[in-house]
Write a protein that holds these residues in place. Sequence first.
Motif, PDB file in Angstrom:
ATOM      1  N   TYR A  93      33.948  25.368  22.590  1.00 30.55           N
ATOM      2  CA  TYR A  93      34.663  24.460  21.683  1.00 30.55           C
ATOM      3  C   TYR A  93      35.351  25.256  20.562  1.00 30.55           C
ATOM      4  N   LEU A  94      34.685  26.284  20.071  1.00 23.86           N
ATOM      5  CA  LEU A  94      35.323  27.149  19.062  1.00 23.86           C
ATOM      6  C   LEU A  94      36.604  27.765  19.620  1.00 23.86           C
ATOM      7  N   LYS A  95      36.540  28.231  20.844  1.00 22.36           N
ATOM      8  CA  LYS A  95      37.729  28.815  21.468  1.00 22.36           C
ATOM      9  C   LYS A  95      38.830  27.763  21.592  1.00 22.36           C
ATOM     10  N   PHE A  96      38.450  26.568  21.989  1.00 19.84           N
ATOM     11  CA  PHE A  96      39.411  25.470  22.096  1.00 19.84           C
ATOM     12  C   PHE A  96      40.055  25.183  20.735  1.00 19.84           C
ATOM     13  N   MET A  97      39.242  25.104  19.685  1.00 19.76           N
ATOM     14  CA  MET A  97      39.771  24.824  18.348  1.00 19.76           C
ATOM     15  C   MET A  97      40.639  25.970  17.835  1.00 19.76           C
ATOM     16  N   ASN A  98      40.261  27.199  18.145  1.00 16.65           N
ATOM     17  CA  ASN A  98      41.104  28.337  17.767  1.00 16.65           C
ATOM     18  C   ASN A  98      42.486  28.213  18.401  1.00 16.65           C
ATOM     19  N   PHE A 103      43.904  29.825  15.215  1.00 16.58           N
ATOM     20  CA  PHE A 103      42.910  30.667  14.551  1.00 16.58           C
ATOM     21  C   PHE A 103      42.839  30.416  13.048  1.00 16.58           C
ATOM     22  N   GLY A 104      42.951  29.157  12.669  1.00  9.36           N
ATOM     23  CA  GLY A 104      42.899  28.790  11.258  1.00  9.36           C
ATOM     24  C   GLY A 104      41.507  28.871  10.648  1.00  9.36           C
ATOM     25  N   GLY A 105      40.493  28.986  11.480  1.00 10.80           N
ATOM     26  CA  GLY A 105      39.129  29.104  10.984  1.00 10.80           C
ATOM     27  C   GLY A 105      38.522  27.772  10.613  1.00 10.80           C
ATOM     28  N   VAL A 107      37.889  24.845   8.410  1.00 14.40           N
ATOM     29  CA  VAL A 107      38.570  24.215   7.274  1.00 14.40           C
ATOM     30  C   VAL A 107      37.614  23.988   6.110  1.00 14.40           C
ATOM     31  N   PHE A 108      36.325  23.849   6.401  1.00  9.20           N
ATOM     32  CA  PHE A 108      35.346  23.633   5.340  1.00  9.20           C
ATOM     33  C   PHE A 108      35.137  24.909   4.525  1.00  9.20           C
ATOM     34  N   LEU A 109      35.035  26.043   5.198  1.00 11.02           N
ATOM     35  CA  LEU A 109      34.907  27.310   4.477  1.00 11.02           C
ATOM     36  C   LEU A 109      36.206  27.674   3.775  1.00 11.02           C
ATOM     37  N   ASN A 110      37.336  27.377   4.421  1.00 12.51           N
ATOM     38  CA  ASN A 110      38.625  27.629   3.782  1.00 12.51           C
ATOM     39  C   ASN A 110      38.744  26.818   2.489  1.00 12.51           C
ATOM     40  N   MET A 111      38.369  25.545   2.563  1.00 16.33           N
ATOM     41  CA  MET A 111      38.446  24.679   1.391  1.00 16.33           C
ATOM     42  C   MET A 111      37.442  25.133   0.323  1.00 16.33           C
ATOM     43  N   LEU A 112      36.268  25.537   0.753  1.00 21.72           N
ATOM     44  CA  LEU A 112      35.238  26.002  -0.182  1.00 21.72           C
ATOM     45  C   LEU A 112      35.755  27.158  -1.035  1.00 21.72           C
ATOM     46  N   SER A 113      36.522  28.034  -0.416  1.00 19.09           N
ATOM     47  CA  SER A 113      37.019  29.201  -1.153  1.00 19.09           C
ATOM     48  C   SER A 113      38.072  28.826  -2.190  1.00 19.09           C
ATOM     49  N   GLU A 114      38.623  27.621  -2.099  1.00 25.93           N
ATOM     50  CA  GLU A 114      39.698  27.225  -3.013  1.00 25.93           C
ATOM     51  C   GLU A 114      39.305  26.168  -4.041  1.00 25.93           C
ATOM     52  N   LEU A 115      38.241  25.454  -3.786  1.00 27.28           N
ATOM     53  CA  LEU A 115      37.882  24.347  -4.675  1.00 27.28           C
ATOM     54  C   LEU A 115      37.201  24.829  -5.942  1.00 27.28           C
ATOM     55  N   LYS A 116      37.431  24.102  -6.966  1.00 30.85           N
ATOM     56  CA  LYS A 116      36.684  24.343  -8.194  1.00 30.85           C
ATOM     57  C   LYS A 116      35.312  23.711  -8.026  1.00 30.85           C
ATOM     58  N   TYR A 117      34.303  24.355  -8.555  1.00 33.71           N
ATOM     59  CA  TYR A 117      32.934  23.887  -8.352  1.00 33.71           C
ATOM     60  C   TYR A 117      32.714  22.477  -8.892  1.00 33.71           C
ATOM     61  N   LYS A 118      33.521  22.056  -9.847  1.00 34.88           N
ATOM     62  CA  LYS A 118      33.344  20.720 -10.413  1.00 34.88           C
ATOM     63  C   LYS A 118      33.633  19.603  -9.406  1.00 34.88           C
ATOM     64  N   ASN A 119      34.283  19.942  -8.291  1.00 31.17           N
ATOM     65  CA  ASN A 119      34.546  18.949  -7.258  1.00 31.17           C
ATOM     66  C   ASN A 119      33.282  18.782  -6.412  1.00 31.17           C
ATOM     67  N   GLU A 155      28.549  30.364  13.283  1.00 31.17           N
ATOM     68  CA  GLU A 155      29.276  30.532  12.021  1.00 31.17           C
ATOM     69  C   GLU A 155      29.986  31.881  11.965  1.00 31.17           C
ATOM     70  N   SER A 156      29.321  32.919  12.445  1.00 26.34           N
ATOM     71  CA  SER A 156      29.946  34.248  12.472  1.00 26.34           C
ATOM     72  C   SER A 156      31.164  34.253  13.376  1.00 26.34           C
ATOM     73  N   CYS A 157      31.067  33.592  14.507  1.00 25.50           N
ATOM     74  CA  CYS A 157      32.201  33.514  15.425  1.00 25.50           C
ATOM     75  C   CYS A 157      33.382  32.778  14.783  1.00 25.50           C
ATOM     76  N   LEU A 158      33.077  31.746  14.015  1.00 31.21           N
ATOM     77  CA  LEU A 158      34.138  31.017  13.304  1.00 31.21           C
ATOM     78  C   LEU A 158      34.930  31.961  12.405  1.00 31.21           C
ATOM     79  N   VAL A 159      34.212  32.723  11.615  1.00 29.72           N
ATOM     80  CA  VAL A 159      34.854  33.595  10.631  1.00 29.72           C
ATOM     81  C   VAL A 159      35.530  34.787  11.312  1.00 29.72           C
ATOM     82  N   GLU A 160      34.797  35.451  12.197  1.00 27.88           N
ATOM     83  CA  GLU A 160      35.333  36.652  12.835  1.00 27.88           C
ATOM     84  C   GLU A 160      36.558  36.361  13.702  1.00 27.88           C
ATOM     85  N   SER A 161      36.551  35.245  14.406  1.00 23.26           N
ATOM     86  CA  SER A 161      37.719  34.933  15.237  1.00 23.26           C
ATOM     87  C   SER A 161      38.931  34.621  14.365  1.00 23.26           C
ATOM     88  N   GLN A 162      38.697  34.099  13.170  1.00 19.67           N
ATOM     89  CA  GLN A 162      39.800  33.867  12.238  1.00 19.67           C
ATOM     90  C   GLN A 162      40.324  35.204  11.710  1.00 19.67           C
TER      91      GLN A 162
END
Length: 182
Positions: A93-98, A103-105, A107-119, A155-162
Amino acid sequence: MYVCSMKKPKPKERVLDVASNLFREQGFNSTGVNQIIKNSNVAKASFYDHFKSKDSLAFEYLTQRHIQWFEGLRNFIIEFETSEEKIIKSFEYLKFMNHQENFGGCVFLNMLSELKYKNIDAYEIIKNHKLELQHFFSDIVRDEHKSFLIYMLFESCLVESQVYRNQEIINKTIKYLKIKVL
């Protein structure tokens, strides 16, 4: 006479669809509300009728994505019976989503890196998504240590494939799982 029953998406749906694409392509912080409004073809007042702020849009986006992502994962493995098959298919499924998302990775980790903690609401969705993924694997593999290892590999595959923009790490992980873990 044939009448097409296809309805035009409602403003809220259009905003979510456009925001989803823009957040994935440009990132959360690089996407402005005015761009979302313009690309969604909605009035500013209509946008704010549905979303109090860009942060509330982020919450709605993540909530919707969480539901869609898990629905896709469950549908992807539904026809398989053994835990081994379900785990391998989950990595497929990861391969399918990639492939689907270039290979956008995660979206939850991507968003986490951009959000302010107050959200806090968005952070809760992100944490709950990851917790549900852990539970997903522990429901399939009843061994606590194995299921945790599989989750961490996933989780590692998510990040590394991105990072490397290819499926190689996932293919290696599937081989490893077949030989060593499952």
